[in-house]
Motif scaffolding. Structure first.
Motif, PDB file in Angstrom:
ATOM      1  N   HIS A 307      27.767  27.398 -16.624  1.00 42.89           N
ATOM      2  CA  HIS A 307      28.633  28.248 -17.454  1.00 42.89           C
ATOM      3  C   HIS A 307      29.483  27.362 -18.373  1.00 42.89           C
ATOM      4  N   ILE A 308      29.713  27.829 -19.586  1.00 43.99           N
ATOM      5  CA  ILE A 308      30.600  27.124 -20.503  1.00 43.99           C
ATOM      6  C   ILE A 308      31.591  28.102 -21.123  1.00 43.99           C
ATOM      7  N   ASN A 309      32.757  27.596 -21.500  1.00 40.91           N
ATOM      8  CA  ASN A 309      33.774  28.415 -22.138  1.00 40.91           C
ATOM      9  C   ASN A 309      33.419  28.627 -23.607  1.00 40.91           C
ATOM     10  N   LEU A 310      33.460  29.859 -24.062  1.00 42.18           N
ATOM     11  CA  LEU A 310      33.056  30.174 -25.431  1.00 42.18           C
ATOM     12  C   LEU A 310      34.119  29.829 -26.465  1.00 42.18           C
ATOM     13  N   ASN A 311      35.319  29.475 -26.018  1.00 39.41           N
ATOM     14  CA  ASN A 311      36.370  29.084 -26.959  1.00 39.41           C
ATOM     15  C   ASN A 311      36.398  27.573 -27.200  1.00 39.41           C
ATOM     16  N   ASP A 312      36.214  26.789 -26.155  1.00 38.16           N
ATOM     17  CA  ASP A 312      36.370  25.337 -26.322  1.00 38.16           C
ATOM     18  C   ASP A 312      35.256  24.511 -25.670  1.00 38.16           C
ATOM     19  N   ASP A 313      34.190  25.172 -25.182  1.00 42.71           N
ATOM     20  CA  ASP A 313      33.021  24.487 -24.607  1.00 42.71           C
ATOM     21  C   ASP A 313      33.318  23.699 -23.336  1.00 42.71           C
ATOM     22  N   THR A 314      34.442  23.962 -22.682  1.00 45.98           N
ATOM     23  CA  THR A 314      34.717  23.282 -21.421  1.00 45.98           C
ATOM     24  C   THR A 314      33.817  23.834 -20.318  1.00 45.98           C
ATOM     25  N   VAL A 315      33.688  23.068 -19.235  1.00 39.04           N
ATOM     26  CA  VAL A 315      32.822  23.452 -18.117  1.00 39.04           C
ATOM     27  C   VAL A 315      33.443  24.619 -17.353  1.00 39.04           C
ATOM     28  N   GLU A 316      32.677  25.697 -17.206  1.00 31.59           N
ATOM     29  CA  GLU A 316      33.144  26.867 -16.467  1.00 31.59           C
ATOM     30  C   GLU A 316      32.334  27.125 -15.201  1.00 31.59           C
ATOM     31  N   GLY A 317      31.241  26.399 -15.024  1.00 28.14           N
ATOM     32  CA  GLY A 317      30.448  26.579 -13.827  1.00 28.14           C
ATOM     33  C   GLY A 317      29.415  25.480 -13.693  1.00 28.14           C
ATOM     34  N   MET A 318      29.018  25.199 -12.451  1.00 27.16           N
ATOM     35  CA  MET A 318      28.013  24.160 -12.221  1.00 27.16           C
ATOM     36  C   MET A 318      27.330  24.402 -10.879  1.00 27.16           C
ATOM     37  N   LYS A 319      26.161  23.804 -10.708  1.00 32.00           N
ATOM     38  CA  LYS A 319      25.465  23.860  -9.427  1.00 32.00           C
ATOM     39  C   LYS A 319      24.774  22.525  -9.191  1.00 32.00           C
ATOM     40  N   HIS A 320      24.555  22.215  -7.913  1.00 36.30           N
ATOM     41  CA  HIS A 320      23.879  20.967  -7.568  1.00 36.30           C
ATOM     42  C   HIS A 320      22.380  21.138  -7.751  1.00 36.30           C
ATOM     43  N   LYS A 321      21.724  20.114  -8.259  1.00 36.45           N
ATOM     44  CA  LYS A 321      20.294  20.200  -8.545  1.00 36.45           C
ATOM     45  C   LYS A 321      19.444  20.234  -7.281  1.00 36.45           C
ATOM     46  N   GLU A 322      19.971  19.773  -6.170  1.00 32.16           N
ATOM     47  CA  GLU A 322      19.203  19.725  -4.928  1.00 32.16           C
ATOM     48  C   GLU A 322      19.839  20.504  -3.783  1.00 32.16           C
ATOM     49  N   LEU A 323      21.154  20.450  -3.680  1.00 31.90           N
ATOM     50  CA  LEU A 323      21.850  21.104  -2.575  1.00 31.90           C
ATOM     51  C   LEU A 323      22.239  22.537  -2.932  1.00 31.90           C
ATOM     52  N   PRO A 324      22.388  23.423  -1.936  1.00 32.13           N
ATOM     53  CA  PRO A 324      22.807  24.814  -2.185  1.00 32.13           C
ATOM     54  C   PRO A 324      24.323  24.896  -2.411  1.00 32.13           C
ATOM     55  N   VAL A 325      24.746  24.347  -3.523  1.00 34.26           N
ATOM     56  CA  VAL A 325      26.169  24.191  -3.820  1.00 34.26           C
ATOM     57  C   VAL A 325      26.411  24.596  -5.272  1.00 34.26           C
ATOM     58  N   PHE A 326      27.394  25.476  -5.503  1.00 37.24           N
ATOM     59  CA  PHE A 326      27.727  25.857  -6.873  1.00 37.24           C
ATOM     60  C   PHE A 326      29.196  26.245  -6.952  1.00 37.24           C
ATOM     61  N   SER A 327      29.719  26.321  -8.179  1.00 33.36           N
ATOM     62  CA  SER A 327      31.136  26.639  -8.364  1.00 33.36           C
ATOM     63  C   SER A 327      31.394  27.166  -9.762  1.00 33.36           C
ATOM     64  N   VAL A 328      32.532  27.850  -9.911  1.00 38.74           N
ATOM     65  CA  VAL A 328      32.968  28.337 -11.226  1.00 38.74           C
ATOM     66  C   VAL A 328      34.453  28.061 -11.408  1.00 38.74           C
ATOM     67  N   GLN A 329      34.843  27.852 -12.652  1.00 39.75           N
ATOM     68  CA  GLN A 329      36.231  27.573 -12.971  1.00 39.75           C
ATOM     69  C   GLN A 329      37.053  28.855 -13.078  1.00 39.75           C
ATOM     70  N   PHE A 330      36.414  29.953 -13.414  1.00 40.93           N
ATOM     71  CA  PHE A 330      37.121  31.224 -13.602  1.00 40.93           C
ATOM     72  C   PHE A 330      37.234  31.983 -12.280  1.00 40.93           C
ATOM     73  N   HIS A 331      37.838  33.182 -12.339  1.00 41.84           N
ATOM     74  CA  HIS A 331      38.063  33.992 -11.138  1.00 41.84           C
ATOM     75  C   HIS A 331      37.134  35.199 -11.123  1.00 41.84           C
ATOM     76  N   PRO A 332      36.030  35.141 -10.360  1.00 39.54           N
ATOM     77  CA  PRO A 332      35.094  36.268 -10.337  1.00 39.54           C
ATOM     78  C   PRO A 332      35.693  37.524  -9.713  1.00 39.54           C
ATOM     79  N   GLU A 333      36.768  37.380  -8.942  1.00 44.45           N
ATOM     80  CA  GLU A 333      37.400  38.553  -8.320  1.00 44.45           C
ATOM     81  C   GLU A 333      38.344  39.280  -9.263  1.00 44.45           C
ATOM     82  N   GLY A 334      38.623  38.684 -10.446  1.00 45.45           N
ATOM     83  CA  GLY A 334      39.574  39.297 -11.380  1.00 45.45           C
ATOM     84  C   GLY A 334      40.979  39.254 -10.800  1.00 45.45           C
ATOM     85  N   ALA A 335      41.647  40.401 -10.773  1.00 39.80           N
ATOM     86  CA  ALA A 335      42.953  40.591 -10.109  1.00 39.80           C
ATOM     87  C   ALA A 335      44.046  39.649 -10.605  1.00 39.80           C
TER      88      ALA A 335
END
Length: 359
Positions: A307-335
């Protein structure tokens, strides 16, 4: 009563005071959300910060006990253009000012929040003292210079003891850096069996419950100050599927050997556009962070940008190429904010099921 903001560059904003009578020092930031002021204030990720709301009218629907994201307010102060003292909403239990008084938070209103926001955008987040005690500028200057901003709030705002939320689904261990209740609610909604651990819990203690997955929560401060957690996560990701959110995303980046950096003024609000590369789809997201992951450093450590930010192209999400590991910079729960990206919780659960099949 009078209220004042005194910034580290000498700029002064004078208005009216509300909330608890007092004086405090923090990092001055702004949030662009139109609603959700209660969730913003009770989000532990704002620990040590003085929040300026860009939307001019705040408090118009009051506050209620159901909307809190934690048990208290960790922010050091609250700044608005106007504060509504006669809220209108069927769920309202008290005014915003009453909440601030009860939770010990200093407020200042009737100031030019547009000017404050433009200053932060131009100069970056600033150290600031907020007061409604009618102190002289000389005294405020001394207070501001004397107090140092902390960077390790994540060590204080999370749970201090392990607690369990029973469920019939996957067994999830949560590392609490300052978690919002709606993240836990999203796991509960998916019937997860949840155990929440304090910030400094050892790898061995977490693994003692035999978790099927680990969630790294949001939280305040500089991720580089989370040294114990980084070492623990470095071990966890080699053994258990892992999902990081916000601070958890940054801690994961450091755990794989990447780098993070402080942004000029961060992303705070409920209207941030994010592009999901795999889905070829854009989402509007809720965000609250002042640090970001360095793209080149994590890509060199086996991470793929998702994932990338559409305003400044910063990293908003990533996953490991081999391990079952991923993350996001934003809040998927909202609130507060949109819940368009709650699919990420389902993605996490699906990943656990796939891993279980392969065992």
């Amino acid at each position: 009563m009078k209220g004042v903001l005194y910034l580290e560059d000498g700029t002064v904003y004078q208005g009216k005071g509300f909330g608890k009578k007092g004086t405090s020092v923090g990092e001055l930031v702004f949030n662009t959300s139109i609603t959700g002021y209660q969730e913003i204030l009770t989000d532990p990720s704002y620990a040590g910060q003085i929040i300026t709301m860009t939307y001019p009218l705040i408090g118009n629907y009051g506050v209620n006990s159901a909307e809190n994201e934690s048990s208290k307010i960790y922010a050091k102060g609250f700044v608005t253009k106007a504060i509504e003292q006669k809220p209108s909403n069927y769920m309202s239990e008290q005014t915003l000012e009453e909440m601030l008084k009860n939770m010990g938070v200093v407020g200042v209103c009737d100031v030019d929040t547009r000017s404050i926001t433009k200053k932060i955008r131009n100069e970056g987040a600033l150290k600031c003292v907020i007061s409604n005690e009618e102190l002289s500028l000389e005294v405020l200057q001394k207070i501001l210079r004397k107090e140092q901003l902390k960077e390790d709030w994540m060590k204080e705002v999370g749970t201090q003891k392990v607690f369990h939320i029973p469920g019939i689904g996957p067994k999830i261990a949560v590392m609490d850096f300052g978690i919002k209740r709606n993240i836990l609610n999203n796991l509960k909604y998916r019937n997860c069996d949840i155990t929440v651990f304090p910030y400094n819990t050892s790898y061995e203690e977490i693994m003692n419950i035999n978790p099927e997955g680990v969630l790294l929560s949001n939280g305040p401060g500089n991720p580089e100050a989370a040294t114990e957690a980084v070492e623990t996560v470095r071990k966890i990701i080699k053994k258990v599927p892992t999902f990081g959110i916000c601070m958890g995303h940054q801690v994961l980046a450091l755990a794989v050997g990447g780098k993070t950096y402080k942004m000029k003024y961060g992303h705070r609000g409920g209207n941030h556009g994010v592009y999901d590369i795999k889905r070829d789809r854009a989402y509007i997201t809720s965000q609250n962070h002042g640090y970001s992951v360095d793209r080149e450093s994590v890509e060199a450590c086996g991470m793929e940008i998702t994932h990338i930010n559409l305003n400044d192209d910063t990293v908003e999400g990533m996953k490991h190429k081999e391990l079952p590991v991923f993350s996001v910079q934003f809040h998927p729960e909202g609130a507060p904010g949109p819940t368009d990206s709650t699919y990420l919780f389902d993605q996490f659960i699906d990943q656990l099921k796939e891993e279980k099949k392969c065992q």
